[in-house]
Design an enzyme around this catalytic site. Structure first.
Site, mmCIF file in Angstrom:
data_model
loop_
_atom_site.group_PDB
_atom_site.id
_atom_site.type_symbol
_atom_site.label_atom_id
_atom_site.label_comp_id
_atom_site.label_asym_id
_atom_site.label_seq_id
_atom_site.Cartn_x
_atom_site.Cartn_y
_atom_site.Cartn_z
ATOM 1 N N TYR A 1 -16.931 34.204 -75.871
ATOM 2 C CA TYR A 1 -17.250 33.432 -74.662
ATOM 3 C C TYR A 1 -15.976 32.816 -74.077
ATOM 4 O O TYR A 1 -15.700 32.946 -72.886
ATOM 5 C CB TYR A 1 -18.269 32.345 -75.021
ATOM 6 N N SER B 1 -15.859 28.249 -67.060
ATOM 7 C CA SER B 1 -16.396 27.222 -67.955
ATOM 8 C C SER B 1 -15.238 26.348 -68.411
ATOM 9 O O SER B 1 -14.069 26.759 -68.332
ATOM 10 C CB SER B 1 -17.017 27.898 -69.179
HETATM 11 P P1 NAI Z 1 -28.906 30.636 -67.450
HETATM 12 O O1 NAI Z 1 -29.205 31.459 -68.652
HETATM 13 O O2 NAI Z 1 -29.851 29.577 -67.064
HETATM 14 O O3 NAI Z 1 -28.625 31.581 -66.192
HETATM 15 C C1 NAI Z 1 -27.861 32.766 -66.313
HETATM 16 C C2 NAI Z 1 -28.452 33.828 -65.387
HETATM 17 O O4 NAI Z 1 -27.686 35.028 -65.522
HETATM 18 C C3 NAI Z 1 -29.890 34.174 -65.740
HETATM 19 O O5 NAI Z 1 -30.698 34.201 -64.585
HETATM 20 C C4 NAI Z 1 -29.772 35.547 -66.372
HETATM 21 O O6 NAI Z 1 -30.957 36.336 -66.210
HETATM 22 C C5 NAI Z 1 -28.583 36.120 -65.617
HETATM 23 N N1 NAI Z 1 -27.970 37.245 -66.321
HETATM 24 C C6 NAI Z 1 -27.677 37.367 -67.634
HETATM 25 N N2 NAI Z 1 -27.152 38.574 -67.893
HETATM 26 C C7 NAI Z 1 -27.086 39.228 -66.711
HETATM 27 C C8 NAI Z 1 -26.640 40.518 -66.337
HETATM 28 N N3 NAI Z 1 -26.142 41.391 -67.243
HETATM 29 N N4 NAI Z 1 -26.704 40.865 -65.031
HETATM 30 C C9 NAI Z 1 -27.223 40.017 -64.106
HETATM 31 N N5 NAI Z 1 -27.689 38.789 -64.413
HETATM 32 C C10 NAI Z 1 -27.624 38.398 -65.705
HETATM 33 O O7 NAI Z 1 -27.460 30.006 -67.736
HETATM 34 P P2 NAI Z 1 -26.449 29.164 -66.791
HETATM 35 O O8 NAI Z 1 -25.936 28.077 -67.636
HETATM 36 O O9 NAI Z 1 -27.054 28.857 -65.491
HETATM 37 O O10 NAI Z 1 -25.283 30.231 -66.629
HETATM 38 C C11 NAI Z 1 -24.648 30.490 -65.370
HETATM 39 C C12 NAI Z 1 -23.151 30.554 -65.583
HETATM 40 O O11 NAI Z 1 -22.677 29.258 -65.923
HETATM 41 C C13 NAI Z 1 -22.711 31.481 -66.721
HETATM 42 O O12 NAI Z 1 -21.574 32.231 -66.295
HETATM 43 C C14 NAI Z 1 -22.326 30.519 -67.819
HETATM 44 O O13 NAI Z 1 -21.384 31.078 -68.704
HETATM 45 C C15 NAI Z 1 -21.755 29.370 -66.993
HETATM 46 N N6 NAI Z 1 -21.642 28.095 -67.690
HETATM 47 C C16 NAI Z 1 -22.747 27.451 -68.179
HETATM 48 C C17 NAI Z 1 -22.609 26.234 -68.825
HETATM 49 C C18 NAI Z 1 -23.778 25.509 -69.393
HETATM 50 O O14 NAI Z 1 -23.584 24.527 -70.159
HETATM 51 N N7 NAI Z 1 -25.009 25.873 -69.052
HETATM 52 C C19 NAI Z 1 -21.293 25.595 -68.979
HETATM 53 C C20 NAI Z 1 -20.211 26.353 -68.405
HETATM 54 C C21 NAI Z 1 -20.386 27.546 -67.775
#
Ligand code: NAI
Length: 272
Positions: A146, A133
């Protein structure tokens, strides 16, 4: 692809399917996972879903076995699953720290430990994609756990890139700013062992920060943009992907490195 059922992980899986790759989606949220697998299969994708909690090393090993059985040699792993939980460093609950670190940092480590020996052994090269991130580059908007987890993922990716280069295994670390996903609803996937998700009082500083972050998240870029930029970086074997122009984040990075270099110069002057 961990965290493949939603947001960035789903968009990147879709891009990989469109590029002709077979993909295993691993996620803790099983109904969303089923939905995501179905959607990608309808696009003609060769896709397998597996329920997985990345915080649990054994669960990731089981997911890797599913991938090997389904598709044989694995060439790319995307350690993307992540969660956020807020609060300043002395406000955030210890179980929240453990949850965020277990998913965001240990989850990446578990993925690497489960797949890297296999990629090394088949010797056909490969690529590791870790989702960090912009919070892994600056002090991170008060999201201490985070930011700490994402700093560590950047560092781990840099080390891996150097170590794996000679084996033909590339590393890409994604550092997005705000992306329109469900990250601000991370509590939906918080296992009971970390205690219940807590929403801060809306009038407290943490509550106000959370409301502001939800607004910024909803105004963020489309996950498909992140996926397209990441696919390009993988093809070009680039380490860093910055999906946003930078702006004040760039200034913070510059200030940080300027201060670090100045402190090192001071140490150098002291030793002469
Ligand atoms: P999201 O919540 O839409 O997707 C995250 C996914 O990870 C979900 O499908 C969730 O069920 C899964 N997940 C959560 N805990 C888990 C576990 N213990 N084991 C397996 N799967 C698990 O969120 P997003 O934004 O798509 O997140 C994806 C990555 O992007 C994360 O690492 C987040 O930190 C990173 N990120 C997101 C940003 C944003 O603004 N949305 C910015 C920078 C990084």
């Amino acid at each position: 692809m961990t965290g493949g059922a939603s947001g960035i992980g789903f968009a990147l899986s879709k891009a990989l399917v469109e590029a002709g790759m077979k993909v295993v989606l691993a996620d803790i949220e099983t109904h969303a996972l089923d939905f995501a697998v179905k959607a990608l299969r309808e696009l003609g994708g060769v896709v397998q879903g597996v329920s997985c909690d990345v915080a649990d090393a054994d669960s990731v090993v089981r997911a890797s076995e599913t991938a090997f059985e389904a598709f044989g040699h694995v060439h790319m792993i995307c350690n993307n699953a992540g969660v956020g939980d807020g609060g300043g460093i002395d406000n955030i609950f210890l179980d929240s720290w453990r949850w965020v670190i277990d998913v965001n940092l240990m989850g990446v480590l578990h993925g690497i430990r489960a797949f890297l020996p296999h990629i090394r052994a088949h010797g056909e090269g490969g690529h590791i994609v870790n989702t960090a991130s912009m919070a892994g580059m600056n002090s991170g908007l008060g999201f201490s756990a985070y930011s700490a987890s994402k700093f560590a993922v950047v560092n781990m990716s840099e080390g891996l890139a150097a170590e794996l280069k000679s084996l033909g295994i590339g590393v890409t670390v994604i550092c997005p700013g705000f992306v329109r996903t469900r990250i601000m609803e991370s509590g939906r996937n918080r296992p009971d062992r970390y205690g219940s998700a807590r929403t801060p009082d809306p009038n407290s500083p943490d509550g106000k920060l959370l409301a502001h972050l939800i607004e910024l998240n909803q105004a963020g870029i489309d996950p498909a943009d992140v996926a397209a930029q990441t696919l390009k970086a993988i093809r070009e074997n680039r380490l860093y992907v910055f999906t946003h122009p930078g702006g004040e984040w760039r200034t913070e990075v510059e200030e940080r490195f300027t201060a670090i270099l100045a402190a090192m110069d001071k140490a150098a002057r002291r030793s002469t």
